[in-house]
Every structure is written in structure tokens, then in C-alpha cells.
Motif scaffolding. Structure first.
Motif, PDB file in Angstrom:
ATOM      1  N   VAL A  18    -156.452  93.753 -10.547  1.00 43.15           N
ATOM      2  CA  VAL A  18    -156.042  92.802  -9.731  1.00 43.15           C
ATOM      3  C   VAL A  18    -157.249  91.995  -9.277  1.00 43.15           C
ATOM      4  CG1 VAL A  18    -154.649  92.273  -7.595  1.00 43.15           C
ATOM      5  CG2 VAL A  18    -154.157  94.273  -8.795  1.00 43.15           C
ATOM      6  N   GLY A  19    -157.328  90.868  -9.584  1.00 45.32           N
ATOM      7  CA  GLY A  19    -158.857  90.024  -9.400  1.00 45.32           C
ATOM      8  C   GLY A  19    -159.888  90.975  -9.885  1.00 45.32           C
ATOM      9  N   ASP A  20    -160.945  91.258  -9.095  1.00 54.88           N
ATOM     10  CA  ASP A  20    -162.033  92.093  -9.479  1.00 54.88           C
ATOM     11  C   ASP A  20    -162.025  93.596  -9.106  1.00 54.88           C
ATOM     12  OD1 ASP A  20    -163.600  89.837 -10.596  1.00 54.88           O
ATOM     13  OD2 ASP A  20    -164.283  89.116  -8.603  1.00 54.88           O
ATOM     14  N   VAL A  21    -160.876  94.021  -8.852  1.00 56.63           N
ATOM     15  CA  VAL A  21    -160.359  95.340  -8.558  1.00 56.63           C
ATOM     16  C   VAL A  21    -159.607  96.118  -9.733  1.00 56.63           C
ATOM     17  CG1 VAL A  21    -159.422  97.079  -7.150  1.00 56.63           C
ATOM     18  CG2 VAL A  21    -160.581  95.050  -6.294  1.00 56.63           C
ATOM     19  N   PHE A  22    -160.010  97.403 -10.159  1.00 61.89           N
ATOM     20  CA  PHE A  22    -159.274  98.168 -11.241  1.00 61.89           C
ATOM     21  C   PHE A  22    -158.630  99.320 -10.515  1.00 61.89           C
ATOM     22  CE2 PHE A  22    -161.819  95.748 -14.036  1.00 61.89           C
ATOM     23  CZ  PHE A  22    -161.228  95.487 -14.941  1.00 61.89           C
ATOM     24  N   LEU A  23    -157.289  99.433 -10.723  1.00 62.42           N
ATOM     25  CA  LEU A  23    -156.516 100.588 -10.201  1.00 62.42           C
ATOM     26  C   LEU A  23    -156.346 101.493 -11.215  1.00 62.42           C
ATOM     27  CD1 LEU A  23    -154.273  98.849  -7.358  1.00 62.42           C
ATOM     28  CD2 LEU A  23    -156.480  99.905  -6.955  1.00 62.42           C
ATOM     29  N   THR A  46    -173.282 101.550 -13.506  1.00 57.89           N
ATOM     30  CA  THR A  46    -171.793 102.222 -13.511  1.00 57.89           C
ATOM     31  C   THR A  46    -171.182 101.316 -12.355  1.00 57.89           C
ATOM     32  OG1 THR A  46    -172.489 103.686 -11.672  1.00 57.89           O
ATOM     33  CG2 THR A  46    -172.396 104.329 -14.048  1.00 57.89           C
ATOM     34  N   PRO A  47    -169.825 101.068 -12.581  1.00 60.96           N
ATOM     35  CA  PRO A  47    -169.090 100.364 -11.725  1.00 60.96           C
ATOM     36  C   PRO A  47    -169.122 101.226 -10.229  1.00 60.96           C
ATOM     37  CG  PRO A  47    -167.593 101.703 -12.970  1.00 60.96           C
ATOM     38  CD  PRO A  47    -169.123 101.828 -13.679  1.00 60.96           C
ATOM     39  N   GLN A  48    -169.002 100.081  -9.225  1.00 64.09           N
ATOM     40  CA  GLN A  48    -168.842 100.515  -7.804  1.00 64.09           C
ATOM     41  C   GLN A  48    -167.469 101.203  -7.481  1.00 64.09           C
ATOM     42  OE1 GLN A  48    -169.153  97.560  -4.901  1.00 64.09           O
ATOM     43  NE2 GLN A  48    -168.829  98.667  -3.154  1.00 64.09           N
ATOM     44  N   ILE A  49    -167.283 102.382  -7.036  1.00 65.01           N
ATOM     45  CA  ILE A  49    -166.134 102.905  -6.417  1.00 65.01           C
ATOM     46  C   ILE A  49    -165.902 102.725  -4.954  1.00 65.01           C
ATOM     47  CG2 ILE A  49    -165.022 105.161  -6.079  1.00 65.01           C
ATOM     48  CD1 ILE A  49    -166.844 106.651  -8.207  1.00 65.01           C
ATOM     49  N   LEU A  50    -164.587 102.037  -5.164  1.00 63.72           N
ATOM     50  CA  LEU A  50    -164.399 101.260  -3.910  1.00 63.72           C
ATOM     51  C   LEU A  50    -163.405 102.260  -2.816  1.00 63.72           C
ATOM     52  CD1 LEU A  50    -162.812  98.015  -5.149  1.00 63.72           C
ATOM     53  CD2 LEU A  50    -165.180  98.494  -4.056  1.00 63.72           C
ATOM     54  N   TRP A  51    -162.712 103.118  -3.407  1.00 61.27           N
ATOM     55  CA  TRP A  51    -162.164 104.087  -2.829  1.00 61.27           C
ATOM     56  C   TRP A  51    -161.186 104.983  -3.698  1.00 61.27           C
ATOM     57  CZ3 TRP A  51    -156.487 103.736  -3.852  1.00 61.27           C
ATOM     58  CH2 TRP A  51    -156.322 102.479  -4.019  1.00 61.27           C
ATOM     59  N   HIS A  52    -160.820 106.429  -3.324  1.00 65.74           N
ATOM     60  CA  HIS A  52    -160.188 107.211  -4.210  1.00 65.74           C
ATOM     61  C   HIS A  52    -159.289 107.979  -3.360  1.00 65.74           C
ATOM     62  CE1 HIS A  52    -160.631 111.302  -6.547  1.00 65.74           C
ATOM     63  NE2 HIS A  52    -159.679 110.692  -7.236  1.00 65.74           N
ATOM     64  N   LYS A  53    -158.089 107.682  -3.591  1.00 68.87           N
ATOM     65  CA  LYS A  53    -156.696 108.350  -2.911  1.00 68.87           C
ATOM     66  C   LYS A  53    -155.992 109.005  -3.842  1.00 68.87           C
ATOM     67  CE  LYS A  53    -157.020 105.316   1.386  1.00 68.87           C
ATOM     68  NZ  LYS A  53    -156.374 104.352   2.017  1.00 68.87           N
ATOM     69  N   LEU A  57    -157.447 105.727  -8.169  1.00 66.85           N
ATOM     70  CA  LEU A  57    -159.153 105.389  -7.989  1.00 66.85           C
ATOM     71  C   LEU A  57    -159.243 103.790  -8.066  1.00 66.85           C
ATOM     72  CD1 LEU A  57    -161.993 106.257  -7.892  1.00 66.85           C
ATOM     73  CD2 LEU A  57    -162.038 106.398 -10.574  1.00 66.85           C
ATOM     74  N   ALA A  58    -159.935 103.451  -7.068  1.00 65.99           N
ATOM     75  CA  ALA A  58    -160.081 101.778  -7.156  1.00 65.99           C
ATOM     76  C   ALA A  58    -161.520 101.654  -7.500  1.00 65.99           C
ATOM     77  CB  ALA A  58    -159.635 101.262  -5.898  1.00 65.99           C
ATOM     78  N   ILE A  59    -161.766 100.957  -8.491  1.00 60.90           N
ATOM     79  CA  ILE A  59    -163.447 100.529  -9.024  1.00 60.90           C
ATOM     80  C   ILE A  59    -163.304  99.105  -8.961  1.00 60.90           C
ATOM     81  CG2 ILE A  59    -163.678 102.756  -9.749  1.00 60.90           C
ATOM     82  CD1 ILE A  59    -163.425 101.286 -12.649  1.00 60.90           C
ATOM     83  N   ALA A  60    -164.678  98.518  -8.739  1.00 58.98           N
ATOM     84  CA  ALA A  60    -164.830  97.111  -8.663  1.00 58.98           C
ATOM     85  C   ALA A  60    -165.306  96.759 -10.244  1.00 58.98           C
ATOM     86  CB  ALA A  60    -166.161  96.895  -8.018  1.00 58.98           C
ATOM     87  N   ALA A  61    -164.774  95.854 -10.775  1.00 59.62           N
ATOM     88  CA  ALA A  61    -165.303  95.210 -11.978  1.00 59.62           C
ATOM     89  C   ALA A  61    -166.729  94.990 -12.272  1.00 59.62           C
ATOM     90  CB  ALA A  61    -164.579  93.794 -12.198  1.00 59.62           C
ATOM     91  N   VAL A  62    -167.242  95.140 -13.320  1.00 58.78           N
ATOM     92  CA  VAL A  62    -168.736  94.922 -13.340  1.00 58.78           C
ATOM     93  C   VAL A  62    -168.816  93.465 -14.012  1.00 58.78           C
ATOM     94  CG1 VAL A  62    -169.084  97.489 -13.756  1.00 58.78           C
ATOM     95  CG2 VAL A  62    -168.633  96.118 -15.675  1.00 58.78           C
ATOM     96  N   PRO A  63    -170.071  93.162 -14.023  1.00 58.01           N
ATOM     97  CA  PRO A  63    -170.235  91.675 -14.527  1.00 58.01           C
ATOM     98  C   PRO A  63    -170.384  91.836 -16.000  1.00 58.01           C
ATOM     99  CG  PRO A  63    -172.198  92.541 -13.377  1.00 58.01           C
ATOM    100  CD  PRO A  63    -171.115  93.515 -13.012  1.00 58.01           C
ATOM    101  N   GLY A  64    -170.331  90.686 -16.664  1.00 57.62           N
ATOM    102  CA  GLY A  64    -170.735  90.650 -17.862  1.00 57.62           C
ATOM    103  C   GLY A  64    -169.458  90.736 -18.999  1.00 57.62           C
TER     104      GLY A  64
END
Length: 246
Positions: A18-23, A46-53, A57-64
Motif C-alpha cells: 500500500v503505497g510505500d508500505v509492505f504488509l 535493509t528495509p526499515q521495520i515500521l511495526w510488528h504485530k 509485519l510492516a516494512i518500508a519500501a526501499v529505494p531503487g
């Protein structure tokens, strides 16, 4: 408004964007726990971990962009492939993660025999092709020193921007393991790029083991791919990797 994109979906795991967030939703909580810890320990982008419930697991998209896709030519430069090799070397030289590999050599050997038998008896592949690749795969079973490995370093998991590695994603299979497996996974179906990867990775490489892992990974993955709606017979993919050994 951002749309929901289904990146991967099968009975074991679903990944949504969803946008720049991967679930990432995983039926095995251990996989997500490993990913969180591996991302923390790995000395590479590595990608930024946004939250983990759990089980999400929600992680931010990496550039490139990813180095490429299995079955298609890679548009990435030789320097980008070399940079990927250098990043892998940095990972392999890092302190070992505290958890061992999920599979022992005996377990891998047992899986290899089971999957080869299925490929032959089901008629999915010619017996001589399976037997030849099973012979090639035996070079995997040799003494090796454990390294910090990604464990699923397929080409779509390494992102670059120009000639720089910007992120390596999907760490749920990270463990102590055979360094040659990572190199083989990255270059599976892109054997012409191996020299470029090794230009960045450096020396102390077992080429026979890398070729063996190409065969073994393709033999082990084929039934799973078929049963989950993927086609290993797509040009440039697993069956072509096996045919190349003939």
C-alpha cells in the motif's frame, strides 16, 4: 489514493503493498521473528521495520529497483552486480546470527531424494535430466564454514540505484549457512552475471558448489512452485536451469 497491490499470495504467506508500505502476513510466526532480528543484525542496507504485530509485519519500501527478475534479462549494470557481490561478502563476514540453519545436510539430502523421486514418477521432467542434476547437486555436501546467510537471496530481493545497493529485503530465511548458497540463489537463471558478482565478492569461492546449488535449489523448488500456481518451465526459470546442466 493508494491502491492495495498483492505482491505474493499463497497458503503460507501473503505480502501486500500500500503505497510505500509492505504488509507481510505469515502463517509461521517464527519467520517474521527471524526477519525482524536479521534486519537488525545484518551489516548491509535493509528495509526499515515500521511495526510488528503478529501475524503482520510492516516494512518500508526501499529505494531503487530490483536487480532483475528470474526468466528475464537484467538491465542492471555490471557495476551494480559487483556491488551486490560486495554487499554479500560483507554479510558473510559478519558475526553469525544466534540461530542455526533450519535444515541440516541430512535433511537437505533426504528432501533431494524425495523431490527427485516425485519429479521422475510424476513425469514432470525426464528421468535422465533429474538424475544428472542430482549428481551435480552432490557437490553441495562438502565441508564448509558457516556464514551469516540471507537464505533466500533471489534476484528480486536485492535493490540497486545505479551502481549502489540500496536494500536487501525478505530476511525470513536468514541463518547460519553455506555462503555459496547465497551466491547461487542470486545468480540462479543469470549465470552470465556470476563473474560480475564475484568481482565484488572476491576470492575464496567454490564454483562447483555454486553450480551444485543451482541444481539442488531448482530440484527442491519445482514441486512447490507447481503446487502453488507458479510455472518453473517458464523460459529462463528453474527447468531451464536444470536443462543447462546437461
Amino acid at each position: 489514493m493508494n491502491e492495495v497491490e498483492v505482491v505474493v499470495a499463497h497458503s503460507e504467506r501473503v505480502t501486500l503493498r500500500v503505497g510505500d508500505v509492505f504488509l507481510k502476513i505469515d502463517s509461521n510466526q517464527t519467520n517474521l521473528d527471524v526477519e525482524v532480528e536479521a534486519v537488525t543484525l545484518a551489516p548491509v542496507p535493509t528495509p526499515q521495520i515500521l511495526w510488528h504485530k503478529p501475524p503482520v509485519l510492516a516494512i518500508a519500501a526501499v529505494p531503487g529497483k530490483a536487480l532483475g527478475v528470474l526468466g528475464e534479462p537484467s538491465a542492471a549494470s555490471p557495476a551494480a552486480w559487483a556491488a551486490a557481490g560486495a554487499a554479500i561478502r560483507q554479510l558473510h563476514e559478519a558475526p553469525l546470527p544466534p540461530w542455526p540453519s533450519k535444515k541440516s545436510p541430512d535433511g537437505i539430502a533426504a528432501d533431494l531424494e524425495k523431490e527427485c523421486d516425485w519429479l521422475i514418477t510424476s513425469g514432470v521432467l525426464p528421468a535422465d535430466l533429474v538424475i544428472r542434476n542430482r549428481e551435480v547437486a552432490q557437490a553441495v555436501f562438502r565441508p564448509w564454514t558457516p556464514a551469516f546467510v540471507h537464505g533466500d537471496l533471489q534476484i528480486t530481493h536485492v535493490f540497486v540505484d545505479g551502481d549502489k545497493v540500496t536494500g536487501i529485503i525478505d530476511w525470513s530465511e536468514a541463518s547460519q549457512g553455506d555462503a555459496m548458497f547465497d551466491l547461487a540463489s542470486l545468480t540462479l537463471g543469470h549465470e552470465e552475471r556470476l563473474d560480475q558478482v564475484l568481482a565484488g565478492y572476491g576470492t575464496d569461492v567454490d564454483l562447483e558448489a555454486i553450480r551444485a546449488w543451482w541444481s539442488l535449489r531448482s530440484l527442491l523448488a519445482s514441486r512447490w512452485l507447481i503446487e502453488h500456481g507458479f510455472d518453473p518451465n517458464t523460459p529462463g526459470c528453474e527447468f531451464d536451469v536444470l536443462r543447462a546442466r546437461m
